[in-house]
Design a protein around this motif. Structure first.
Motif, mmCIF file in Angstrom:
data_model
loop_
_atom_site.group_PDB
_atom_site.id
_atom_site.type_symbol
_atom_site.label_atom_id
_atom_site.label_comp_id
_atom_site.label_asym_id
_atom_site.label_seq_id
_atom_site.Cartn_x
_atom_site.Cartn_y
_atom_site.Cartn_z
ATOM 1 N N ALA A 145 19.990 -28.901 -47.758
ATOM 2 C CA ALA A 145 20.934 -28.289 -46.828
ATOM 3 C C ALA A 145 21.789 -29.354 -46.154
ATOM 4 C CB ALA A 145 20.188 -27.462 -45.779
ATOM 5 N N MET A 146 21.176 -30.487 -45.785
ATOM 6 C CA MET A 146 21.949 -31.570 -45.180
ATOM 7 C C MET A 146 22.939 -32.146 -46.184
ATOM 8 S SD MET A 146 22.770 -33.313 -42.551
ATOM 9 C CE MET A 146 21.501 -33.312 -41.263
ATOM 10 N N ASP A 147 22.503 -32.327 -47.427
ATOM 11 C CA ASP A 147 23.416 -32.808 -48.468
ATOM 12 C C ASP A 147 24.646 -31.912 -48.561
ATOM 13 O OD1 ASP A 147 21.637 -34.828 -49.060
ATOM 14 O OD2 ASP A 147 20.806 -33.825 -50.825
ATOM 15 N N LYS A 148 24.405 -30.618 -48.552
ATOM 16 C CA LYS A 148 25.486 -29.644 -48.690
ATOM 17 C C LYS A 148 26.451 -29.711 -47.508
ATOM 18 C CE LYS A 148 26.252 -24.639 -48.627
ATOM 19 N NZ LYS A 148 25.572 -23.298 -48.564
ATOM 20 N N HIS A 149 25.915 -29.690 -46.287
ATOM 21 C CA HIS A 149 26.779 -29.677 -45.107
ATOM 22 C C HIS A 149 27.502 -31.016 -44.922
ATOM 23 C CE1 HIS A 149 25.855 -25.715 -43.428
ATOM 24 N NE2 HIS A 149 24.612 -25.904 -43.844
ATOM 25 N N LEU A 150 26.843 -32.104 -45.275
ATOM 26 C CA LEU A 150 27.493 -33.406 -45.183
ATOM 27 C C LEU A 150 28.654 -33.488 -46.165
ATOM 28 C CD1 LEU A 150 27.711 -36.308 -44.170
ATOM 29 C CD2 LEU A 150 25.912 -36.942 -45.803
ATOM 30 N N GLN A 151 28.446 -33.018 -47.382
ATOM 31 C CA GLN A 151 29.524 -33.057 -48.371
ATOM 32 C C GLN A 151 30.689 -32.167 -47.954
ATOM 33 O OE1 GLN A 151 29.564 -35.169 -51.125
ATOM 34 N NE2 GLN A 151 31.719 -34.532 -51.049
ATOM 35 N N GLN A 152 30.379 -30.997 -47.395
ATOM 36 C CA GLN A 152 31.442 -30.108 -46.922
ATOM 37 C C GLN A 152 32.246 -30.767 -45.813
ATOM 38 O OE1 GLN A 152 29.250 -26.564 -45.851
ATOM 39 N NE2 GLN A 152 29.464 -25.659 -47.893
ATOM 40 N N ALA A 153 31.555 -31.450 -44.894
ATOM 41 C CA ALA A 153 32.259 -32.145 -43.814
ATOM 42 C C ALA A 153 33.115 -33.278 -44.374
ATOM 43 C CB ALA A 153 31.249 -32.674 -42.796
#
Length: 337
Positions: A183-191
């Protein structure tokens, strides 16, 4: 004629018996299973046969016939639709309700929450208190744990997204951490994909580190972009970040809740009063708003900020203005940035 009458009587008797049996079966399906007034734990592994599931219900503590339960599963036409998982059978559960539960996969779930701003030490402590979560990571070092998660040579700090995660009873804490890491990977990439042109951080890793600092410095959510703006400005001109939360993080468990001036001069890899640039790792688990603020800083000339005492901060573009703000809001106390 006598033979015909005899045949009619036999058929009538068979019909009566069939109706009686059917009525008894219908009655049984609607009667609560005897669980001894306790909620029973039922665990079904993938690939378990309907007959074995019926026996597992009995083994869990239900007082009924496994043959009748298996017959019900088969005659329902839904026996192949029952799902593996961890279930709770509360008192009052009927065979009808039990089958519906198993077909729908209504597992007994627990939740584990990672709070925005928690550090890794707090996450590990919370894992030990999580209800019915298998402590697979308890004996592992941080390095071993990250290797198990497929991230060798990566510090765990900042890698797990703050959110509430559901899990079945008996699940491994490593499985929950794996989900939080993804989930952190996903949100970091989106940011990172939404970053402003010219932002001071040069990689998703740097954005994660800055976001963790913004998370810890924020007393009021709406101040996040401005705080990020200050740090982005300092990074651009090579000015030390001088942020207290990094100092506190570097002190680790030695920090007693009182940040002293001597601490600001005690060098650690995370002391941004003694070392320039970003620290080597994040210092906490940043949430979505902090991640976005790190890469979408407010357009400001401010280089300083100080807590006003109400959760918000006062921002200044010059040192003189900042010193006046410190005198006003901190009354000569330490803790300014």
């Amino acid at each position: 004629m006598a033979v015909l009458k005899g045949l009619m009587k036999l058929l009538t008797s068979l019909l009566v018996v069939a109706l009686a049996v059917g009525g008894a079966a219908f009655w049984w399906l609607q009667q609560p299973l005897d669980t001894g007034r306790a909620t029973l734990d039922l665990s079904i592994e993938p690939g378990t046969t309907p007959k074995a599931i019926a026996q597992a219900v009995i083994d869990a503590g239900a007082q009924t016939s496994p043959d009748m339960l298996y017959a019900w599963f088969r005659l329902s036409g839904q026996s192949r639709l029952m799902r593996a998982g961890s279930y709770e059978i509360p008192p009052g559960t009927t065979p009808l309700r039990l089958l519906r539960m198993l077909v729908r996969g209504e597992e007994s779930l627990r939740t584990f929450t990672i709070v925005e701003g928690w550090n890794w030490r707090q996450v590990r402590q919370a894992l030990t208190k999580a209800e019915n979560l298998k402590p697979s990571s308890r004996a592992l070092s941080d390095d071993e744990l990250m290797r198990q998660l497929g991230r060798p040579d990566t510090a765990p700090e900042g890698r797990f997204y703050p959110d509430t995660y559901s899990y079945a009873k008996g699940s491994s804490d490593l499985a929950v951490l794996q989900r939080a890491m993804k989930a952190m990977d996903k949100h970091l990439q989106q940011a990172w994909d939404a970053r402003q042109p010219g932002v001071a951080v040069k990689s998703p890793e740097e954005a994660l580190i800055l976001a963790s600092i913004v998370e810890k410095e924020t007393g009021k959510g709406s101040d996040r972009p401005m705080i990020s703006g200050v740090f982005n400005n300092r990074l651009r001109i090579g000015m030390m970040l001088q942020t207290d939360p990094t100092v506190i993080y570097g002190l680790g468990e030695a920090f007693d809740g009182n940040l002293r001036r001597v601490h600001l001069h005690t060098d650690t890899p995370w002391n941004t009063y003694t070392r320039s640039g970003l620290p080597p790792t994040p210092i906490a688990m940043p949430g979505k708003a902090a991640l976005l603020a790190a890469v979408q800083p407010a357009k400001t000339q401010a280089l300083y900020f100080v807590a006003k005492g109400d959760g918000s901060s006062h921002f200044s573009a010059s040192l003189d203005e900042h010193n006046r703000a410190v005198n006003r809001y901190q009354r000569g106390q330490s803790g300014s940035n």
